[in-house]
Design a protein around this motif. Structure first.
Motif, PDB file in Angstrom:
ATOM      1  N   GLU A   1       0.818  -1.213   0.000  1.00 58.69           N
ATOM      2  CA  GLU A   1       0.000   0.000   0.000  1.00 58.69           C
ATOM      3  C   GLU A   1       0.855   1.267   0.000  1.00 58.69           C
ATOM      4  O   GLU A   1       0.320   2.374   0.044  1.00 58.69           O
ATOM      5  N   LYS A   2       2.174   1.103  -0.021  1.00 58.03           N
ATOM      6  CA  LYS A   2       3.146   2.207  -0.017  1.00 58.03           C
ATOM      7  C   LYS A   2       3.015   3.077   1.225  1.00 58.03           C
ATOM      8  O   LYS A   2       3.269   4.277   1.199  1.00 58.03           O
ATOM      9  N   LYS A   3       2.643   2.461   2.341  1.00 56.40           N
ATOM     10  CA  LYS A   3       2.575   3.165   3.617  1.00 56.40           C
ATOM     11  C   LYS A   3       3.889   3.050   4.377  1.00 56.40           C
ATOM     12  O   LYS A   3       4.113   3.793   5.330  1.00 56.40           O
ATOM     13  N   ILE A   4       4.727   2.112   3.974  1.00 57.66           N
ATOM     14  CA  ILE A   4       6.083   2.002   4.502  1.00 57.66           C
ATOM     15  C   ILE A   4       7.027   1.856   3.318  1.00 57.66           C
ATOM     16  O   ILE A   4       6.607   1.487   2.221  1.00 57.66           O
ATOM     17  N   TRP A   5       8.298   2.170   3.534  1.00 56.00           N
ATOM     18  CA  TRP A   5       9.271   2.102   2.447  1.00 56.00           C
ATOM     19  C   TRP A   5      10.629   1.758   3.024  1.00 56.00           C
ATOM     20  O   TRP A   5      10.873   1.886   4.214  1.00 56.00           O
ATOM     21  N   ALA A   6      11.482   1.329   2.150  1.00 55.97           N
ATOM     22  CA  ALA A   6      12.833   0.964   2.544  1.00 55.97           C
ATOM     23  C   ALA A   6      13.770   2.153   2.338  1.00 55.97           C
ATOM     24  O   ALA A   6      13.372   3.189   1.807  1.00 55.97           O
TER      25      ALA A   6
ATOM     26  N   SER B   1      15.981   4.700   0.814  1.00 55.57           N
ATOM     27  CA  SER B   1      16.132   5.280  -0.540  1.00 55.57           C
ATOM     28  C   SER B   1      15.090   4.801  -1.544  1.00 55.57           C
ATOM     29  O   SER B   1      15.287   4.941  -2.738  1.00 55.57           O
ATOM     30  N   HIS B   2      13.989   4.245  -1.117  1.00 57.07           N
ATOM     31  CA  HIS B   2      12.956   3.786  -2.048  1.00 57.07           C
ATOM     32  C   HIS B   2      11.696   4.642  -1.982  1.00 57.07           C
ATOM     33  O   HIS B   2      10.610   4.176  -2.214  1.00 57.07           O
ATOM     34  N   LEU B   3      11.877   5.898  -1.650  1.00 50.56           N
ATOM     35  CA  LEU B   3      10.728   6.771  -1.497  1.00 50.56           C
ATOM     36  C   LEU B   3      10.397   7.509  -2.776  1.00 50.56           C
ATOM     37  O   LEU B   3       9.258   7.599  -3.191  1.00 50.56           O
ATOM     38  N   TYR B   4      11.384   8.048  -3.449  1.00 55.27           N
ATOM     39  CA  TYR B   4      11.134   8.863  -4.630  1.00 55.27           C
ATOM     40  C   TYR B   4      11.178   8.050  -5.887  1.00 55.27           C
ATOM     41  O   TYR B   4      11.842   7.133  -6.075  1.00 55.27           O
TER      42      TYR B   4
END
Length: 67
Positions: A57-62, A64-67
């Motif tokens: 659901e893209k509510k968490i990220w690793a 450098s995997h945000l942009y």
């Protein structure tokens, strides 16, 4: 440097938009002060059974995997 606020499912969850806003302000402030650093995005995620769902659901990220 990695900007990694805590993400504790159902206790302390930072919204993606709020995180991006704060990270952008931090990056701008570091440039204005002429800091020669790279700031990576990320979260310190506490273990929880819902993590795969939250990731999809893209509510968490690793890192450098945000942009």
């Amino acid at each position: 440097m990695c900007s990694t606020p805590h993400f504790i499912t159902e206790e302390f969850e930072i919204a993606r938009d709020e995180y991006i806003n704060k990270l952008d302000k931090l990056v701008i402030a570091s440039r204005e002060e002429s800091f020669n650093i790279k700031i990576l995005s990320g979260l310190e995620i506490y273990m929880h059974p819902n993590l795969p769902k939250l990731y999809k659901e893209k509510k968490i990220w690793a890192i450098s995997h945000l942009y």
